[in-house]
Design an enzyme around this catalytic site. Sequence first.
Site, PDB file in Angstrom:
ATOM      1  N   HIS A 237       0.816  -1.221   0.000  1.00 10.92           N
ATOM      2  CA  HIS A 237       0.000   0.000   0.000  1.00 10.92           C
ATOM      3  C   HIS A 237       0.856   1.281   0.000  1.00 10.92           C
ATOM      4  O   HIS A 237       0.732   2.127  -0.866  1.00 10.92           O
ATOM      5  CB  HIS A 237      -0.900   0.044   1.249  1.00 10.92           C
TER       6      HIS A 237
HETATM    7  O1  RIB Z   1      -4.760  -0.113   5.188  1.00  5.20           O
HETATM    8  C1  RIB Z   1      -3.402  -0.172   4.852  1.00  5.20           C
HETATM    9  C2  RIB Z   1      -2.631   0.857   5.617  1.00  5.20           C
HETATM   10  O2  RIB Z   1      -2.742   0.603   7.008  1.00  5.20           O
HETATM   11  C3  RIB Z   1      -1.123   0.806   5.328  1.00  5.20           C
HETATM   12  O3  RIB Z   1      -0.585   2.084   5.506  1.00  5.20           O
HETATM   13  C4  RIB Z   1      -0.611  -0.108   6.376  1.00  5.20           C
HETATM   14  O4  RIB Z   1       0.770   0.122   6.672  1.00  5.20           O
HETATM   15  C5  RIB Z   1      -1.464   0.287   7.542  1.00  5.20           C
HETATM   16  O5  RIB Z   1      -0.890   1.450   8.128  1.00  5.20           O
END
Ligand code: RIB
Length: 307
Positions: A237
């Site tokens: 992500h």
């Molecule tokens: O939903 C994904 C996000 O939440 C990413 O940034 C992961 O590292 C968590 O922080």
Amino acid sequence: MRSAVSTPIIIDCDPGHDDAIAILLALASPELELRAISTVAGNQTLDKTTRNALKVLELAGRTDIPVCAGADRPLRRELQTAPHVHGETGLDGAELPEPTTPTVDQDVADFLAERIEPGIVLVPVGPLTNVAHLLQRRPEARPDRIVWMGGSIAEGNVTPAAEFNAYVDPEAAARVVASGIDLTMIGLDITHKALFTQEHAEQLRGTGKIGTFVAELADFFLRFHRERYGMQGSPIHDAMAVAHVADPTLVTTLYTNVEIETASQWCDGRTVVDRWHATDRPANVHAGIDVDADRFLELLCSRLESL
Ligand code: RIB
Ligand code: CA
């Protein structure tokens, strides 16, 4: 080597497997200059996310980059962490050197404000608590642009309705979307389109200590995504937010209205994205609606291999 004109960025993060990879991608991208890191409670408690950020910089030989520990809890709510995703350390599955450098002992709003200058991009990839503190405590130090990994148009990963970073601190997210700052949202709908597979991990394993570290992170992260979602890869992500600053052609965005739900029995933390302009609410966010997954993954792997 920096490119002729590199974009200065600050990463605000809660390492976290994908946060760690995002930091390394920033270090490996000639279009970017990582100026500083602030940490926030999210995937794990603040002491752990901070320690993890220091460890990643130690591994990368970049202890010159200052790190400041920010908020240890959301603005109003109790902290919810994600040990089931990132493990008890926040970076389970990988070996990392002990940090040898201390954090900068400063209020996070002052730390960020002192480093914000024209053209710098703030890249928060955790809950937006620190950014909300910056806006509140140092209103004169507004970044020109924020590229946030968080939220979603239709997906939810911590509840059926909400993405983790928005869910942990919806009040902070609401302040940021209402700030009027040029804000891009890299949400689950597009991060879930670009899966880092075991094949990518094998491509990196053995290419050096960074590649091996990322492969070890991926091994752990992949197990969670396979068991939870039946995915054959992991969405990295946070790295997509960094990649978007380095190469804005990877992600397609839509400028529309996004509001944050903060008072709902079922949908707290939902980023309500007006994907089809169903309302006349004013546009305030560049919401990611598509990504060239192959080019993103190619950029990610080739850059990580170069470290
Ligand atoms: O939903 C994904 C996000 O939440 C990413 O940034 C992961 O590292 C968590 O922080
Ligand atoms: Ca994160």
